[in-house]
Design a protein around this motif. Structure first.
Motif, mmCIF file in Angstrom:
data_model
loop_
_atom_site.group_PDB
_atom_site.id
_atom_site.type_symbol
_atom_site.label_atom_id
_atom_site.label_comp_id
_atom_site.label_asym_id
_atom_site.label_seq_id
_atom_site.Cartn_x
_atom_site.Cartn_y
_atom_site.Cartn_z
ATOM 1 N N LYS A 8 0.988 -1.284 0.354
ATOM 2 C CA LYS A 8 0.138 -0.001 -0.100
ATOM 3 C C LYS A 8 0.881 1.273 -0.067
ATOM 4 C CE LYS A 8 -4.660 -2.022 2.312
ATOM 5 N NZ LYS A 8 -5.365 -1.349 3.262
ATOM 6 N N LYS A 9 1.930 1.263 1.040
ATOM 7 C CA LYS A 9 2.807 2.045 0.276
ATOM 8 C C LYS A 9 3.093 2.645 -0.115
ATOM 9 C CE LYS A 9 4.600 2.060 5.805
ATOM 10 N NZ LYS A 9 5.269 1.884 6.778
ATOM 11 N N PHE A 10 3.764 1.978 -1.070
ATOM 12 C CA PHE A 10 4.293 1.941 -2.909
ATOM 13 C C PHE A 10 3.312 2.026 -3.593
ATOM 14 C CE2 PHE A 10 4.989 0.241 -7.044
ATOM 15 C CZ PHE A 10 6.131 0.552 -7.220
ATOM 16 N N GLU A 11 2.077 1.910 -3.616
ATOM 17 C CA GLU A 11 0.784 2.140 -4.662
ATOM 18 C C GLU A 11 0.564 3.808 -4.423
ATOM 19 O OE1 GLU A 11 -1.885 -0.951 -4.022
ATOM 20 O OE2 GLU A 11 -1.207 -2.119 -4.765
ATOM 21 N N ILE A 12 0.251 4.103 -2.357
ATOM 22 C CA ILE A 12 0.536 5.456 -2.558
ATOM 23 C C ILE A 12 1.400 6.457 -2.827
ATOM 24 C CG2 ILE A 12 -0.232 7.189 -0.352
ATOM 25 C CD1 ILE A 12 -1.951 4.931 1.033
ATOM 26 N N ARG A 13 2.931 5.987 -2.577
ATOM 27 C CA ARG A 13 3.812 6.691 -3.333
ATOM 28 C C ARG A 13 3.707 6.920 -4.884
ATOM 29 N NH1 ARG A 13 7.046 3.461 -0.173
ATOM 30 N NH2 ARG A 13 7.839 4.848 1.705
ATOM 31 N N ILE A 14 4.003 5.986 -5.353
ATOM 32 C CA ILE A 14 3.220 6.198 -7.103
ATOM 33 C C ILE A 14 2.024 6.772 -7.522
ATOM 34 C CG2 ILE A 14 2.924 4.945 -9.075
ATOM 35 C CD1 ILE A 14 5.635 4.718 -8.251
ATOM 36 N N LEU A 15 1.358 6.628 -6.772
ATOM 37 C CA LEU A 15 -0.742 6.969 -6.737
ATOM 38 C C LEU A 15 -0.048 8.774 -6.738
ATOM 39 C CD1 LEU A 15 -3.427 7.211 -7.648
ATOM 40 C CD2 LEU A 15 -4.007 6.501 -5.486
ATOM 41 N N VAL A 109 -8.221 8.455 -9.126
ATOM 42 C CA VAL A 109 -7.944 7.902 -7.644
ATOM 43 C C VAL A 109 -8.853 7.266 -7.268
ATOM 44 C CG1 VAL A 109 -7.722 7.843 -5.260
ATOM 45 C CG2 VAL A 109 -6.900 9.886 -6.668
ATOM 46 N N PHE A 110 -9.874 7.243 -7.738
ATOM 47 C CA PHE A 110 -11.237 6.211 -7.915
ATOM 48 C C PHE A 110 -10.715 5.234 -9.498
ATOM 49 C CE2 PHE A 110 -15.060 9.033 -5.874
ATOM 50 C CZ PHE A 110 -14.111 9.173 -4.876
ATOM 51 N N VAL A 111 -10.525 5.868 -10.379
ATOM 52 C CA VAL A 111 -10.619 4.834 -11.263
ATOM 53 C C VAL A 111 -8.916 4.085 -10.737
ATOM 54 C CG1 VAL A 111 -9.237 4.413 -13.764
ATOM 55 C CG2 VAL A 111 -10.917 6.334 -12.667
ATOM 56 N N PHE A 112 -8.034 4.266 -9.854
ATOM 57 C CA PHE A 112 -7.305 3.198 -10.065
ATOM 58 C C PHE A 112 -7.422 2.667 -8.962
ATOM 59 C CE2 PHE A 112 -4.625 2.367 -5.619
ATOM 60 C CZ PHE A 112 -3.719 1.857 -7.172
ATOM 61 N N VAL A 113 -8.531 2.458 -7.989
ATOM 62 C CA VAL A 113 -9.071 1.957 -6.872
ATOM 63 C C VAL A 113 -9.916 0.964 -7.984
ATOM 64 C CG1 VAL A 113 -10.705 1.713 -5.279
ATOM 65 C CG2 VAL A 113 -8.705 3.340 -5.223
ATOM 66 N N ALA A 133 -2.275 -1.653 -12.714
ATOM 67 C CA ALA A 133 -3.647 -0.861 -12.096
ATOM 68 C C ALA A 133 -2.625 0.573 -12.171
ATOM 69 C CB ALA A 133 -4.275 -1.280 -10.970
ATOM 70 N N LEU A 134 -1.602 0.525 -11.516
ATOM 71 C CA LEU A 134 -0.936 1.821 -11.982
ATOM 72 C C LEU A 134 -0.798 2.711 -12.516
ATOM 73 C CD1 LEU A 134 0.732 1.417 -8.845
ATOM 74 C CD2 LEU A 134 -0.599 3.020 -8.631
ATOM 75 N N PHE A 135 -0.068 1.535 -13.458
ATOM 76 C CA PHE A 135 0.408 2.215 -15.310
ATOM 77 C C PHE A 135 -0.619 2.911 -16.104
ATOM 78 C CE2 PHE A 135 -0.500 1.013 -19.965
ATOM 79 C CZ PHE A 135 0.306 1.610 -20.275
#
Length: 657
Positions: A8-15, A109-113, A133-135
């Motif tokens: 989650k930390k990684f995803e939040i950073r990239i997001l 953010v919503f589309v990522f989730v 998902a991040l890409f």
């Protein structure tokens, strides 16, 4: 290498990096001006000037636009426009852009989730689902095609209604909000933003069939009736409310004056042309280099034209892929994304619209492609054992190239939207067969005083769209600026005849008449404009100005009448007759000139002024008689000859009728 990649930390950073990068990409768009439909929904719309009557936005669709033909029931858009205007305290587009961009970041953010959720339930314990998902969301955030929607303030209806649809699906997915049916609230807000919000219902049905009722598509032999009832129980409340709101909006809340359906083409011609339009949209998804603020795609005939058939083939292939991938749980995000794409296109595909294609319409459908395409790549590389072969690094430069290319394109499109001149010049290049685009670029040149260049583009536009009332209005304004008043009034007349619902031709004609101090005629025209559109703020302001000038005119009139009574000087009386003419007191022109003729029976100028006044009163025979007298006295009097020609031409027309 990617051991902690899905934390989650990684995803939040990239997001967070994606959101900051998106802000930087759009940094050059916040001062971009109001464009196109922003004119009647914002600039000339008196309804958004105050929030005191905000509840009427939800009961009266007339508040949406100052143009009767463009009124739609979109109360959330009117409310947001009113909020932005009142925060700014004036017509400052920056405040509108800040608001729109904030919700765009929320949507990212919503589309990522949503992507991550769909990927995870299809590929359990797959550590690359989060990365993909991040890409997906980075591609969505940077995509050049989205700049057409984010830059266009009026298109906030597309971006915000899409946000509401994604939010509704996420609220449905969440057990707590699903229990309390909170997703229905956001769906209603989406429908109040734009009628396409109704498409949440078929998207929800698709989601349930693909991801919740897993065996509905693969096992028809057992408990089909039970499964169908289960699906209906889940979607019935949403379907009933969505259908009710759609019917209420379309048939009860939309004004009768609204002209949204194009009856000049058959439904089949329109729908078959949309097969090519879908191909156009798909090409802009993968390679957005031909974006236009106003595409020149027209109805294509016959139906077996290569453009239409090539689009149909692509649609058939996509439908085949959708059905094929829907039968296997691991591939269902692909089916869902393709289904989303087609569902989102239904409103603009089935109902014939005047604009055959519009690039800001791609925003909502593209969400589906951002779900399906990256996931398809993930499945392909998994099947090719790219991971095991440690060739995954080859995908990194490709990924960076896609993101960098779209990022560069977004910055460039923002620059194109930076001014009316740059935007419409781009349209004339990308969409040369679009008469409106040619006209709007000509308009930018007219505003700069380049009248000959403006006329060149107006004439191009006229050859492409000969019955376009706005073009005729602009031609009238242009000829007025060039001091060709006869042509100006002719075009004003044709503009009014071409569109009986719009206040604009009457408003601009009134402005023209007011500039010529023909206040009585101007007042009549502006009152017609306000009768057609009570919220047309420019007409309200012009009426106030005309009323003030009328008071001054009455004072001037009294002064002139006193001078006529006390003067025997033909030159002075002739000047007074010209002043009478300017304020449309044509009968006083005639009486003053008759007094001149008593003093000087051979005054050709007096006869000419009598002729002009009779012509204005449409008493062509008396006008012609007076001009003949003027020419008899002064054979080379060109102005009298022109006035005689004016009288005789109209006399001939009257005799024919």
């Amino acid at each position: 290498m990617f051991k902690n990649s899905t934390s989650k930390k990684f995803e939040i950073r990239i997001l967070t990096i994606i959101l900051i990068s998106t802000f930087l990409l759009y940094l050059n768009h916040f001062n971009n001006p109001f464009i196109f439909d922003d004119t009647h929904t914002i600039e000339s719309n008196n309804s958004i000037r105050t929030l005191n009557n905000w509840t009427t936005f939800f009961t009266d669709a007339d508040t949406f636009s100052s143009l009767p033909a463009n009124r739609a029931y979109r109360p959330m858009i009117t409310l947001m426009n009113a909020i932005d205007y009142n925060i700014a305290g004036e017509l400052d587009p920056s405040y509108f852009h800040y608001h729109i961009f904030f919700w765009f970041l929320v949507l990212i953010v919503f589309v990522f989730v949503l992507c991550k959720h769909i990927y995870k339930i299809s590929l359990k314990k797959d550590k690359y689902a989060g990365i993909v998902a991040l890409f997906s969301i980075a591609w969505f955030a940077f995509h050049t095609g989205n700049a057409e929607t984010i830059n266009y303030i009026c298109a906030r209806s597309d971006s915000f209604s899409t946000l509401c649809i994604v939010a509704s699906l996420l609220l449905y997915i969440n057990p707590f909000s699903r229990k309390w049916h909170l997703y229905i609230i956001t769906m209603i807000i989406g429908i109040w933003t734009k009628q396409t919000g109704v498409m949440f219902f078929p998207i929800l049905v698709t989601y349930i069939i693909l991801f919740e009722e897993h065996t509905f598509l693969t096992d028809f032999r057992t408990e089909t009736r039970t499964k169908t009832i289960s699906i209906l129980k889940k979607v019935l409340p949403t379907g009933i409310i969505a259908s009710f709101l759609f019917i209420l909006n379309q048939y009860y809340l939309t004004p009768e004056s609204t002209d949204s359906t194009n009856f000049s083409v058959t439904r089949f011609e329109y729908i078959s042309t949309q097969w090519y339009v879908i191909k156009h949209y798909l090409s802009n998804f993968f390679l957005p280099i031909n974006l236009s603020a106003d595409p020149d795609i027209a109805i294509i005939k016959p139906w077996y034209n290569f453009k239409i058939l090539s689009g149909l083939i692509i649609i058939i292939v996509l439908f085949y892929l959708m059905i094929k991938t829907s039968l296997k749980k691991e591939l269902r995000p692909i089916a869902f994304g393709i289904a989303w794409f087609f569902i989102a296109l239904l409103p603009t595909t089935l109902n014939p619209l005047f604009q055959i294609a519009n690039d800001h319409r791609m925003f909502f459908p593209f969400i589906g492609l951002f779900i399906a395409v990256p996931y398809s790549v993930l499945i392909l590389v998994k099947n090719q054992k790219v991971f095991e072969q440690k060739k995954l690094l080859y995908l990194i430069p490709v990924t960076l190239f896609i993101l960098a290319g779209n990022a560069y394109g977004t910055v460039q499109r923002n620059k194109v939207w930076n001014s009316h001149e740059s935007l419409w010049l781009d349209v004339t290049i990308k969409s040369p067969k679009n008469g409106r685009g040619q006209m709007n670029y000509g308009l930018t040149q007219m505003e700069k005083g380049n009248y000959d260049i403006a006329l060149e583009y107006f004439e191009k536009a006229n050859s492409l769209s000969p019955n376009y009332y706005i073009l005729h209005t602009n031609l009238a304004i242009l000829y007025s600026a060039k001091k060709d008043f006869q042509k100006a009034e002719s075009y004003f007349d044709s503009a009014i005849k071409l569109n009986t619902n719009s206040p604009s031709p009457h408003y601009f004609f009134a402005q023209y008449l007011s500039d010529q101090k023909r206040y009585l005629e101007a007042k009549k025209q502006v009152e017609i404009a306000l009768q057609k559109s009570p919220n047309h703020i420019q007409s309200k302001n012009l009426l106030d100005k005309i009323s003030k000038n009328s008071i001054k005119t009455n004072e001037e009139l009294h002064s002139l009448q006193t001078q006529v009574e006390n003067s025997e000087d033909p030159t002075k009386l002739l000047n007074i007759s010209l002043k009478y003419y300017q304020i449309q007191e044509y009968k006083l022109v005639i009486s003053t000139c008759k007094k001149i003729l008593k003093i000087d029976p051979k005054n050709a100028y007096a006869y000419n002024n009598i002729c002009s006044a009779y012509n204005q009163l449409k008493k062509w025979e008396l006008g012609a008689k007076a001009c003949k007298k003027a020419i008899e006295i002064m054979p080379n009097y060109e102005l009298a000859k022109n006035n005689l020609k004016w009288a005789l031409n109209n006399l001939e027309k009257a005799n024919k009728e």
